[in-house]
Design an enzyme around this catalytic site. Structure first.
Site: not given
Ligand code: GLU
Length: 428
Positions: A106, A349
């Site tokens: 993150k 993704s």
């Molecule tokens: N921000 C999204 C999550 O918390 C997606 C993360 C991603 O697609 O890598 O799952």
């Protein structure tokens, strides 16, 4: 303790509890508790008024046992090391739970994007990407959108990375615009997954989908898509909210009109034919389902007792505190936890990344079918384990995610283990 310290402590506590249930060896636990890598960077940006402001940026890679790390980038005033570390850990369990070949990461920049122009956001994104360029890449770490970032942010990141490599690298980020190697269904992926989880939860509790009374906190990408899809399925959207406040109509909000209102006024506040409510009041409404799809720490020991809904589906990451979890479990609320409920985003993704590295693109139909199979299949695995072990769905989901990473760590062994250990037995 600050809010983000609590979030990090909570992530560790959750991990320790599940590690105990799984009887993980101490050395494996120690290796899984803390991030593999954390990078803090200064991001100097020239603002539109000519002055330079230095923002603080972060990227934390919690784990890379199963593959490259994966996770969003958020732009928010609350971003700090503890927050992204906790969320990176959750990403590890989420990716493992969904059987994806990723670890968790993150990142983010501490800023207030609502006060910044597009030009300022672009300059900040490009400089932040440059500062973390050594640790990202299609087979290292793959960022994606999160709070207050979107496909345009990902386009700038992809461009900045590609220019520095000297060739176009679409697989370095996901959640890109379609034209630049984005995937059909990605923008909707998280919200669609949340909607599937509401449908499954209703099925388990023998509740009719038509007329199911749903309240949604947060009208960002996740909340607005889930609202629209559930409305199309015949649910009765009784309340919605965002940072400006909420709107409530027990007879049901007309969602096409709501979307039009948000487009015009940017916020929910002032919606006609609905009563104004606060974000706090939303959680206490007489309804069947609550979807927290905003930020962390929304359902706590102070309001969990007042929840009247029988189903909670966590669109946001970490919206429920552990104390609230216990209260809700005792009240027999069916709570679909974040690492499952909002996993539709990272799942699509993953599809995007696979398409990018193969330069071969799939149809929307294919993507939606695969997403549904993965979400519903995982839901059933989590439900079966929770019934078998008599634990809540969060614990069951964490057991599956954490267990998979622990098994992979054991299989890989410890690098240099046997070589350095002169007194011990051979490498294992
Ligand atoms: N921000 C999204 C999550 O918390 C997606 C993360 C991603 O697609 O890598 O799952």
């Amino acid at each position: 303790m600050e809010k983000n310290d609590i979030l990090f402590e909570t992530a560790l506590e959750q991990f320790d509890t599940v590690a105990e249930i799984l009887q993980l060896e101490d050395e494996i636990r120690e290796r899984m508790r803390f991030p593999k890598r954390s990078l803090i960077v200064s991001v100097p940006v020239r603002l539109d008024n000519g002055t330079v402001k230095v923002f603080r940026g972060y990227r934390v890679q919690h784990d890379i046992t199963l593959g490259p790390s994966k996770g969003g980038i958020r732009y928010h005033p609350n971003v700090d090391l503890n927050e992204v570390s906790a969320l990176a850990m959750l990403m590890t369990w989420k990716c493992a739970l969904m059987h994806m070949p990723y670890g968790g990461a993150k990142g983010g920049v501490q800023c207030n994007p609502e006060e910044m122009s597009q030009n300022e956001l672009e300059r900040m994104t490009r400089r932040y990407t440059t500062e973390i360029v050594q640790i990202i890449g299609p087979d290292r770490d793959i960022p994606a959108p999160d709070l207050y970032t979107n496909s345009q942010t990902m386009a700038w990141m992809m461009d900045t990375y590609s220019v520095q490599q000297g060739n176009t690298v679409p697989g370095v980020v996901t959640g890109k615009p379609l034209l630049l190697g984005g995937s059909l269904g990605r923008a909707e992926g998280t919200g669609r997954g949340v909607a599937y989880m509401v449908i499954e939860a209703a099925r388990v509790l023998y509740k009719e989908l038509r007329g199911l009374r749903v309240a949604i906190q947060g009208m960002g990408n996740v909340g607005s898509v889930a609202t629209r899809l559930l409305y199309d399925q015949g649910c009765n959207i009784v309340a919605v909210s965002d940072v400006s406040g909420g709107a409530y109509n027990p007879k049901g909000i007309l969602v096409p009109y709501l979307m039009h209102h948000i487009k015009e006024h940017k916020h929910v506040v002032g919606l006609r034919e609905a009563d104004a409510i606060t974000n706090e009041e939303l959680f206490e409404l007489d309804c069947d389902v609550i979807i927290p799809a905003a930020i962390e720490g929304q359902i706590t020991e102070t309001n969990a007792d007042k929840v009247r809904a029988k189903i909670i589906v966590e669109g946001a990451n970490g919206p429920t505190t552990p104390e609230a979890d216990k209260i809700l479990f005792d009240k027999k609320v069916f709570l679909v936890p974040d690492i499952l409920a909002n996993a539709g985003g990272v799942t699509v993704s993953y599809f995007e990344w696979v398409q990018d590295i193969q330069y071969y693109f799939w149809s929307e139909e294919d993507i939606q079918k695969k997403l549904k199979d993965v979400m519903v299949g995982t839901f059933n695995r989590v439900l079966a384990l929770s019934n078998k072990q008599g634990v809540d769905l969060r614990t069951a989901a964490l057991m599956l995610g954490i267990g998979r990473v622990a098994d992979a760590k054991k299989l890989r062994g410890l690098y240099l283990n046997g070589i350095m250990d002169f007194h011990g037995s051979a490498a294992q």
